[in-house]
Structures are given as C-alpha cells and as structure tokens.
Design a protein around this motif. Sequence first.
Motif, mmCIF file in Angstrom:
data_model
loop_
_atom_site.group_PDB
_atom_site.id
_atom_site.type_symbol
_atom_site.label_atom_id
_atom_site.label_comp_id
_atom_site.label_asym_id
_atom_site.label_seq_id
_atom_site.Cartn_x
_atom_site.Cartn_y
_atom_site.Cartn_z
ATOM 1 N N UNK A 56 0.828 -1.200 0.000
ATOM 2 C CA UNK A 56 0.000 0.000 0.000
ATOM 3 C C UNK A 56 0.862 1.251 0.000
ATOM 4 N N UNK A 57 1.937 1.232 0.793
ATOM 5 C CA UNK A 57 2.820 2.400 0.864
ATOM 6 C C UNK A 57 3.511 2.657 -0.465
ATOM 7 N N UNK A 58 4.052 1.607 -1.062
ATOM 8 C CA UNK A 58 4.745 1.771 -2.348
ATOM 9 C C UNK A 58 3.764 2.209 -3.433
ATOM 10 N N UNK A 59 2.609 1.554 -3.493
ATOM 11 C CA UNK A 59 1.627 1.922 -4.524
ATOM 12 C C UNK A 59 1.094 3.329 -4.314
ATOM 13 N N UNK A 60 0.891 3.741 -3.041
ATOM 14 C CA UNK A 60 0.394 5.089 -2.763
ATOM 15 C C UNK A 60 1.411 6.144 -3.191
ATOM 16 N N UNK A 61 2.692 5.876 -2.860
ATOM 17 C CA UNK A 61 3.741 6.823 -3.276
ATOM 18 C C UNK A 61 3.836 6.903 -4.791
ATOM 19 N N UNK A 62 3.742 5.776 -5.447
ATOM 20 C CA UNK A 62 3.821 5.754 -6.909
ATOM 21 C C UNK A 62 2.628 6.488 -7.531
ATOM 22 N N UNK A 63 1.426 6.190 -7.025
ATOM 23 C CA UNK A 63 0.229 6.845 -7.560
ATOM 24 C C UNK A 63 0.248 8.339 -7.246
ATOM 25 N N UNK A 64 0.718 8.700 -6.048
ATOM 26 C CA UNK A 64 0.793 10.121 -5.674
ATOM 27 C C UNK A 64 1.705 10.875 -6.634
ATOM 28 N N UNK A 65 2.821 10.273 -6.977
ATOM 29 C CA UNK A 65 3.746 10.922 -7.921
ATOM 30 C C UNK A 65 3.136 10.987 -9.313
ATOM 31 N N UNK A 66 2.557 9.860 -9.753
ATOM 32 C CA UNK A 66 1.980 9.815 -11.090
ATOM 33 C C UNK A 66 0.792 10.758 -11.216
ATOM 34 N N UNK A 67 -0.091 10.754 -10.193
ATOM 35 C CA UNK A 67 -1.247 11.660 -10.221
ATOM 36 C C UNK A 67 -0.795 13.111 -10.130
ATOM 37 N N UNK A 68 0.314 13.347 -9.419
ATOM 38 C CA UNK A 68 0.848 14.707 -9.356
ATOM 39 C C UNK A 68 1.283 15.208 -10.716
ATOM 40 N N UNK A 69 1.893 14.328 -11.502
ATOM 41 C CA UNK A 69 2.279 14.720 -12.861
ATOM 42 C C UNK A 69 1.048 15.045 -13.696
ATOM 43 N N UNK A 70 -0.022 14.270 -13.495
ATOM 44 C CA UNK A 70 -1.254 14.527 -14.234
ATOM 45 C C UNK A 70 -1.917 15.818 -13.762
ATOM 46 N N UNK A 71 -2.034 15.960 -12.437
ATOM 47 C CA UNK A 71 -2.732 17.143 -11.912
ATOM 48 C C UNK A 71 -1.947 18.416 -12.194
ATOM 49 N N UNK A 72 -0.637 18.303 -12.336
ATOM 50 C CA UNK A 72 0.164 19.489 -12.653
ATOM 51 C C UNK A 72 -0.257 20.059 -13.998
ATOM 52 N N UNK A 73 -0.463 19.170 -14.958
ATOM 53 C CA UNK A 73 -0.902 19.636 -16.281
ATOM 54 C C UNK A 73 -2.338 20.151 -16.229
ATOM 55 N N UNK A 74 -3.177 19.504 -15.399
ATOM 56 C CA UNK A 74 -4.551 19.979 -15.274
ATOM 57 C C UNK A 74 -4.612 21.352 -14.596
ATOM 58 N N UNK A 75 -3.739 21.564 -13.609
ATOM 59 C CA UNK A 75 -3.686 22.875 -12.960
ATOM 60 C C UNK A 75 -3.221 23.945 -13.943
ATOM 61 N N UNK A 76 -2.236 23.594 -14.777
ATOM 62 C CA UNK A 76 -1.790 24.530 -15.814
ATOM 63 C C UNK A 76 -2.940 24.850 -16.768
ATOM 64 N N UNK A 77 -3.706 23.806 -17.107
ATOM 65 C CA UNK A 77 -4.843 24.005 -18.003
ATOM 66 C C UNK A 77 -5.899 24.891 -17.347
ATOM 67 N N UNK A 78 -6.143 24.685 -16.035
ATOM 68 C CA UNK A 78 -7.120 25.511 -15.325
ATOM 69 C C UNK A 78 -6.657 26.968 -15.246
ATOM 70 N N UNK A 79 -5.365 27.177 -14.974
ATOM 71 C CA UNK A 79 -4.838 28.543 -14.917
ATOM 72 C C UNK A 79 -4.940 29.226 -16.277
#
Length: 499
Positions: free
Chosen positions: A194-217
């Motif tokens: 759970x810890x490894x998968x959460x860290x991996x998903x958190x990083x991967x989702x962060x890369x996705x949300x970063x682009x979405x935040x740029x799109x929102x801005x």
Amino acid sequence: MSEQELNPPKTQQESAEPQARAEAKFAPRIPIRLRWTMLVGFTVALSVVVLFFVILDIERDAWLESQAAQAELQVDRLTDELKLPMLSGSSAETDLVVQGFLEKVPTVLGVLLKKVDGGVRRYGEVGDGKALSSAQINGTKVQQLSIGALWYAKSVRYAKTDLGEVAVHFSEQAWEEIASQLVKEILLGALIVVLISALWVYWLAGKMSQRLEMLANAAGKVAGGDYHVKMPVRGNDEISDAISQFNMMAKELLHKEALRNVFERYLNPKLVTDVFEGGQMKLENHRQEVSVLFADMVHFTSFSEITDTEEVVNVLNTHFEVFNRIIAYYGGHVDKYIGDAVMAVFNHPFADKDHARHAAKAGLAIAVACRELGVVRFDGEPISFRIGLNCGQAIAGNIGAAKRLEYTIIGDAVNVASRMSSVGEGGELVMSRATFEQLGPGFGFRSIGEQDIKGVSHDLELGVVEVKSEQVKRNIEHVVDLAFNLQLPEDVQKMEGDV
C-alpha cells in the motif's frame, strides 16, 4: 426603451449559476493526486483483505488435513491400548491408559469414553459431553465429529465384540499460532504494498494534476480576456489532447477578438456585439428618437486642393481620432465618416435618456478640441469644424444591397442635423430652439433667427449654443483633456456628475 427591455428577466439557468458558483467556491477542495492515492490505497487494502481470507482458508484446510492424519494415528493407538482394560472391565487400568495418553500427547485436551452398557467417563476438557454422547460412530475407522471443536472418534472392538466408543478432543492452539503469524506477515506485506503503490500513484497523479492545474490557470486567463495563451503539449494521452484543443480554442478566440477589433472600426457596434457574442444579428428596422451630431470641416475643398494628399488624410485622421473619443465618452457612436465630415448618433444603438444633453456636450467639446489642436492651413487659416445638432425621430434599419448592407439611421432628424452644420461658423454648435429645450440647465441659446430648412415644412428658430454653467465647462475641459491623453473610458455611466 423600457426598463424591462434594458434589464430582461433572468432565466432559471442564469439565476441558478451564481448559486452554483457560490456552492462550488465553499466546497472542500480535494486535489486529484490525493483522490487517486486514497482510491488506489483503498483498492489495494481491499484486495489484500480478500486475499488474506483466501490464503487463510487454504492454510486452514491444509492444517486440518495434516491434523486429521495425526489424529487418526493417535486415536488408533489409544483404542488399541484400551481394548484389554475395557474387555476385562477394569476401570483402574482404563483410567491409567487414558491418563498416560493425555500426558504423552500434549495436543490432546480431553478424552470421552462411552462403554457398551451406557457408562460414560470423561478425562480432561470435554465439556458437558451431551453432543458427544448423541454422536453416532459407525465403523472401525477414525472419523471427525461435526460438533464444532476438533473431536475424532472410533469404536473400540475386540475381535467382533463391541466394547464401546472413544472420542478425543484435540487442541487448535497450533492453528492459532500459525494464523497469528500469517496475519502478521500479510499485514506487513500489505503495508509495504500500500505504501509503495500510494507513493507511486501520488507521484503519477501529481504529474497529471500538474498539467490539469496549468490548463485551469490558462482557462482562467482566457476567461479574463487574455487569449495570448499557449500551453506546451507533452505526451500522447487524453490530457495532451485536451491541451491541444485548448490551444486551438485560444487561437480561435484571439483571431475572433482581432476580427472584432477590426469590425468595430468599420461597423455599427451593436451589430458587432450581436454577431460576436450572440452568434446572430438582431438588428430590426424600427423608429426611435435620437440625437444626431454633424461636424463638417470649414473650407475643406480649398484646403484639399493646396495640400498634399498624405497631409490631408493625416489632418482629418488626427481630428477624427479625438472626436471619436469624445463622442464615445458621452455615450454616442460614430455612425459614419462622410469625407471631411463625421456623423455621430446618440441614443442608438445604446439607450441614453439624456442623449440630447450628452450630444450637446460632445459638440462643444469637439469645438474646444479643434482650437487646442491648433492646426493651421497653408493660407494661415486655422482648421475648424461647423457643428450641427438635431434631436428627433429617425428610422434605424438595414440600408443597402443584399450583399452590402449598412445598419444606420435615416430620416428628417438626420437631414436637419446635416443642415444645421452648414448654418453656423467654424467652432459653433448650432441647433433649433426645440432641440435646445431638451438639453437641461447649464447652456445658453444665442438666437440667429428663423430660417427655412430644406425638408422642413415650417421655419425653425436656430441658434448657437454656449456654455453658461461652470460645472458643465469644467466637465467639457476634462473630457477634452482625457481625449488628448488617450484615457477616455467608453462608458457613459462614468460620465460627468452634473447630469
């Protein structure tokens, strides 16, 4: 135009939008990366729980199978040792055998012995024995009793003689230790996964949300009117497709805004607004009261004959630029330029209840602006404009050919205003007495007598309008100053405070 027409009632959707925006504003904001991390963590944890029960069930089945094999050996040994004591009827020897068995086999908790004559003897932990007493034991093989605990039983026979039945209660402590160790190992493994998968998903989702935040801005900038937005397109997924489409949208909006700016320089502002904001024209032919202002250059023909073409165009554009700002400030708009003359309309297409007063101020401000510009012709005469104003009913309509229309106003009010501009001297604002009476306080009327105006059935008393109020004078000077400093707000609601 009525107040209802100026402020049409809001639709149900329009009235619900502010409430929806307010609710969205105060709703708790959960970042995408946190949502994905929680979702994946919950999914992994649920999967581990399911796998835990599956593994636990498999392990218990394996342990029970091993326990059954051991129990068969132990019960067979006990029955063999009990045959002779039970055959002789010696209770002391029977007790001795059973007690010795309990001491030698630590996994056995208790033994229940049922004789043929119905006597029952209990050794160790056997409970109340009712279920055991009623259990049916058939055959000479060891069998497991289905009474909840681990009980294995067998009939005791010597030759063909039934001596009784024996049931042995085995301990489940070994399984509890195995299950406890299994739980610890699975929980540790689950925590790591759970810890490894959460860290991996958190990083991967962060890369996705970063682009979405740029799109929102970027979308926020576009909503604010900044169309010079271009986001970098990286990757080959749905988000990159959305960014690519957003860039195309921003480019089209920028192009549309550029077209609008161009069209606003040549077309009626209401037409441009309806087309670019509503997608269709709603310009209906109708009759309404307007104030029409004409400003015509004095001695333009002689000026254009002795002046270079570029200089003529430059002089006209310089004056018209200032005139346009003044007219726009007072709520009017330039309907057309007719050679060396400008025609401005007030109360159309934008409603203004004080249109006559504002048009008069615009005409007086134009006269002041001409004097401040101070352009002198080659013959030494200053450039000046004759200014005429008339208020009356006019027809607003689409005039022209099918492929080339102009949305403008026509009628006697326009013709009379044009005649007024040819009556006075340069720098004078001329209008009829009837128009002057609609201006309100702060103005004076210097009559120049009644005159026959072409297109009017009766003579009109004309006059030159002058400023009589210090407040109106300051307002006009302020507007002229703004016009020269390129700071005119095109909003009639921000006009003078002497209305």
